[in-house]
Design a protein around this motif. Structure first.
Motif, PDB file in Angstrom:
ATOM      1  N   ASP A 107       0.890  -1.118  -0.004  1.00  0.00           N
ATOM      2  CA  ASP A 107       0.072   0.138  -0.036  1.00  0.00           C
ATOM      3  C   ASP A 107       0.903   1.100  -0.111  1.00  0.00           C
ATOM      4  O   ASP A 107       0.706   2.206  -0.626  1.00  0.00           O
ATOM      5  N   ALA A 110       2.303   1.822  -3.262  1.00  0.00           N
ATOM      6  CA  ALA A 110       1.273   2.038  -4.388  1.00  0.00           C
ATOM      7  C   ALA A 110       1.141   3.525  -4.410  1.00  0.00           C
ATOM      8  O   ALA A 110       1.122   4.315  -5.530  1.00  0.00           O
ATOM      9  N   LYS A 111       1.072   4.223  -3.141  1.00  0.00           N
ATOM     10  CA  LYS A 111       0.978   5.495  -2.875  1.00  0.00           C
ATOM     11  C   LYS A 111       2.105   6.479  -3.638  1.00  0.00           C
ATOM     12  O   LYS A 111       2.066   7.434  -4.138  1.00  0.00           O
ATOM     13  N   GLU A 112       3.444   5.794  -3.361  1.00  0.00           N
ATOM     14  CA  GLU A 112       4.463   6.544  -4.072  1.00  0.00           C
ATOM     15  C   GLU A 112       4.356   6.612  -5.507  1.00  0.00           C
ATOM     16  O   GLU A 112       4.571   7.559  -6.135  1.00  0.00           O
ATOM     17  N   PHE A 113       3.875   5.535  -6.226  1.00  0.00           N
ATOM     18  CA  PHE A 113       3.481   5.558  -7.616  1.00  0.00           C
ATOM     19  C   PHE A 113       2.399   5.991  -8.071  1.00  0.00           C
ATOM     20  O   PHE A 113       1.820   6.227  -9.102  1.00  0.00           O
ATOM     21  N   GLU A 114       1.430   6.516  -7.036  1.00  0.00           N
ATOM     22  CA  GLU A 114       0.214   7.206  -7.290  1.00  0.00           C
ATOM     23  C   GLU A 114      -0.677   6.245  -7.897  1.00  0.00           C
ATOM     24  O   GLU A 114      -1.455   6.433  -8.759  1.00  0.00           O
ATOM     25  N   VAL A 115      -0.532   4.915  -7.457  1.00  0.00           N
ATOM     26  CA  VAL A 115      -1.612   3.892  -7.867  1.00  0.00           C
ATOM     27  C   VAL A 115      -2.661   3.523  -6.598  1.00  0.00           C
ATOM     28  O   VAL A 115      -1.984   3.420  -5.655  1.00  0.00           O
ATOM     29  N   GLU A 116      -3.617   3.262  -7.130  1.00  0.00           N
ATOM     30  CA  GLU A 116      -4.995   2.852  -5.971  1.00  0.00           C
ATOM     31  C   GLU A 116      -5.029   1.434  -6.471  1.00  0.00           C
ATOM     32  O   GLU A 116      -5.466   0.990  -7.482  1.00  0.00           O
ATOM     33  N   GLU A 132      -0.025  -2.498 -12.853  1.00  0.00           N
ATOM     34  CA  GLU A 132      -0.361  -1.066 -12.743  1.00  0.00           C
ATOM     35  C   GLU A 132       0.722   0.027 -12.845  1.00  0.00           C
ATOM     36  O   GLU A 132       0.646   0.953 -13.819  1.00  0.00           O
ATOM     37  N   VAL A 133       1.760  -0.341 -12.259  1.00  0.00           N
ATOM     38  CA  VAL A 133       2.913   0.522 -12.369  1.00  0.00           C
ATOM     39  C   VAL A 133       3.494   0.469 -13.754  1.00  0.00           C
ATOM     40  O   VAL A 133       3.936   1.362 -14.275  1.00  0.00           O
ATOM     41  N   ARG A 136       1.616   2.231 -16.293  1.00  0.00           N
ATOM     42  CA  ARG A 136       1.626   3.722 -16.376  1.00  0.00           C
ATOM     43  C   ARG A 136       2.951   4.214 -16.752  1.00  0.00           C
ATOM     44  O   ARG A 136       3.034   5.314 -17.253  1.00  0.00           O
ATOM     45  N   LYS A 137       4.033   3.503 -16.211  1.00  0.00           N
ATOM     46  CA  LYS A 137       5.392   4.148 -16.094  1.00  0.00           C
ATOM     47  C   LYS A 137       6.523   3.214 -17.052  1.00  0.00           C
ATOM     48  O   LYS A 137       7.718   3.691 -17.008  1.00  0.00           O
TER      49      LYS A 137
END
Length: 510
Positions: A107, A110-116, A132-133, A136-137
């Protein structure tokens, strides 16, 4: 004064604040360009965490940190990748349990990567984070440091170790089918679970632990020592001309291919800071359970041990055997590899480990607290032996035996005396051969010093004459007839009732 990065694991801090860094980036470059899924086992405090920090900064594109290093002009710093960096020693699995602690860490990442994240189960949450990461990146770099710590911390609590192993089996299985999302995967730790239950579903990891190409990826080579510490060495050579040979004897000797060797970086940096040759690495965390395991198995001779790669790599928490654990944790190292037989010969890496482990074993076999006078007593023993002062030697041996607490007296055979005598002399660095076989019998101990060769025979509740006669009649010293050193036969009889050396006889043999 130079700044030595003792205990530092953050590459950014080391470079920004002017700490010494020995350039390993050429090997790191080779690693990350020639493959994608790796596993590396090395002992504690050998630089595994720093290695992962370096890789993290490379993929983050931190070009300024690598100014002056080999990789600076060899890497495309525009090609950045998101880094999922799991440091399992820093999650609170002891208070919250491994599954909850890992879930909380995911969790946080996930916040570091701005992923929910929406998945609930640990494995699915890890898979979701990776995908997800990556979507996106770009492809992710996954670095898992001390992957095994939540298991090795509980080797004295089998149920907890097995519980955490089960959590990891599910957690790590996610990585098998995630190749399309991963640019690089590297797991590091002490133990070798790579071929057993934890990684049974993750068979695409390449284990570089014994790969000769990466034998010096962590640790400090002789060349690196002499080129990076020229000024320090020059200063020490003024008072200690042989300082290089002393450093090599005490801190070098770790090998994972039987050919190249490295210094323990923690101990070497400790010497550079303090200027004293002493025990640095051993005292930072030798587990009592490991010493007790050796004692329970009546293990005390650790020279010229041979085993195959599968045995060397085994780490089964349900059926622990001490020799593979001793190798993986750094108390034994590879001395030679025989390609024809596929056997590895193991031994102590250096004097620091040999002195410290034999001292711990000597305390365990005597059932006393480690450090309770063993060093001073065994020093007196060595001095007596070098001077051929037999009355003093027996006085010291008597002191070693008599200090065993009465409640722990278990001298039902000669073995306890044999072990204590062996460890006492081994700790002093003598050329010691224990239970030496010959055509006529087996000598309990042969000790070679610069001036003397001693053959020692031990008896329990017998008599010293019988022990001495056995040496003479069996000719234990005969193979050394052409040696110019004086040959001394020693018969010793121990009394279990008195808990003491009852009598001894000594004879010089022509």
């Amino acid at each position: 004064m130079r700044k030595y990065p003792i205990g530092l694991q953050d590459f950014g801090k080391i470079r920004r604040e002017g700490y010494l860094y020995i350039d390993k980036t050429q090997l790191v470059h080779k690693l990350i360009e020639s493959g994608s899924n790796y596993f590396l086992s090395r002992p504690r405090r050998f630089g595994k965490s720093l290695l992962l920090s370096i890789i993290k900064e490379i993929f983050k594109g931190s070009k300024d940190l690598f100014e002056g290093l080999w990789i600076h002009d060899q890497w495309n710093w525009e090609q950045k990748h998101p880094v999922i960096h799991l440091r399992l020693s820093q999650i609170d699995y002891k208070n919250h349990g491994l599954e909850i602690a890992l879930s909380r860490e995911l969790d946080f990442l996930a916040k570091e990567f701005e992923v929910e994240l929406i998945e609930d189960s640990l494995a699915l949450k890890f898979r979701e984070l990776i995908r997800e990461v990556a979507n996106r990146k770009g492809q992710v770099v996954i670095l898992i440091d001390e992957y095994d710590k939540p298991i090795t911390d509980y080797l004295d609590d089998l149920n907890k170790a097995l519980e955490n192993r089960s959590v990891f089996k599910s957690f790590y299985s996610v990585l098998k089918d995630a190749d399309e999302y991963i640019r690089l995967l590297l797991l590091t730790g002490v133990s070798k679970f790579a071929k057993v239950s934890i990684f049974s579903d993750l068979n695409n990891l390449y284990d570089i632990s014994l790969d000769p190409h990466y034998a010096t990826l962590v640790g400090i080579t002789q060349e690196e020592l002499e080129s990076n510490f020229k000024d320090e060495i020059a200063v020490h050579q003024r008072s200690q001309p042989d300082i290089l040979s002393k450093l090599k004897e005490w801190y070098n000797g770790y090998s994972w291919d039987g050919n190249s060797s490295v210094y323990n970086p923690f101990s070497l940096l400790g010497f550079m800071k303090s200027g004293r040759i002493q025990n640095f690495w051993f005292q930072t965390g030798t587990p009592t359970w490991l010493v007790n395991l050796m004692k329970d198995n009546h293990e005390f001779k650790l020279d010229n041990v041979r085993m195959g790669e599968n045995e060397l790599s085994s780490f089964n928490v349900e059926h622990l055997t001490s020799l593979p654990v001793l190798f993986q944790t750094g108390y034994l190292t590879i001395k030679h590899y025989d390609e024809e037989s596929g056997l590895y010969e193991l031994g102590y890496p250096n004097r620091e480990v040999e002195v410290s482990l034999t001292d711990a074993l000597l305390s365990a076999y005597r059932n006393i607290f480690p450090g309770s006078g063993s060093m001073a007593v065994t020093y007196d023993l060595g001095k007596a032996l070098k001077e051929n002062n037999m009355p003093q030697m027996f006085k010291v041996l008597d002191a070693l035996i008599s200090t065993i607490p009465y409640d722990h007296w278990k001298a039902e055979s000669e073995s306890i005396f044999h072990i204590i005598v062996h460890l006492s002399f081994k700790r002093l660095g003598f050329d010691l051969q224990s239970e030496v076989h010959s055509a006529t019998g087996r000598c309990d101990a042969l000790i070679l010093t610069q001036q003397y060769i001693y053959a020692i025979e031990l008896k329990l509740n017998g008599n010293a004459q019988a022990a001495l006669d056995q040496i003479l009649e069996k000719g234990y010293l005969r193979p050394y007839g052409s040696d110019a050193r004086k040959k001394i036969a020693i018969g010793i009889n121990f009394s279990s009732e008195k808990r003491a050396v009852e009598d001894f006889l000594v004879r010089e043999v022509e």
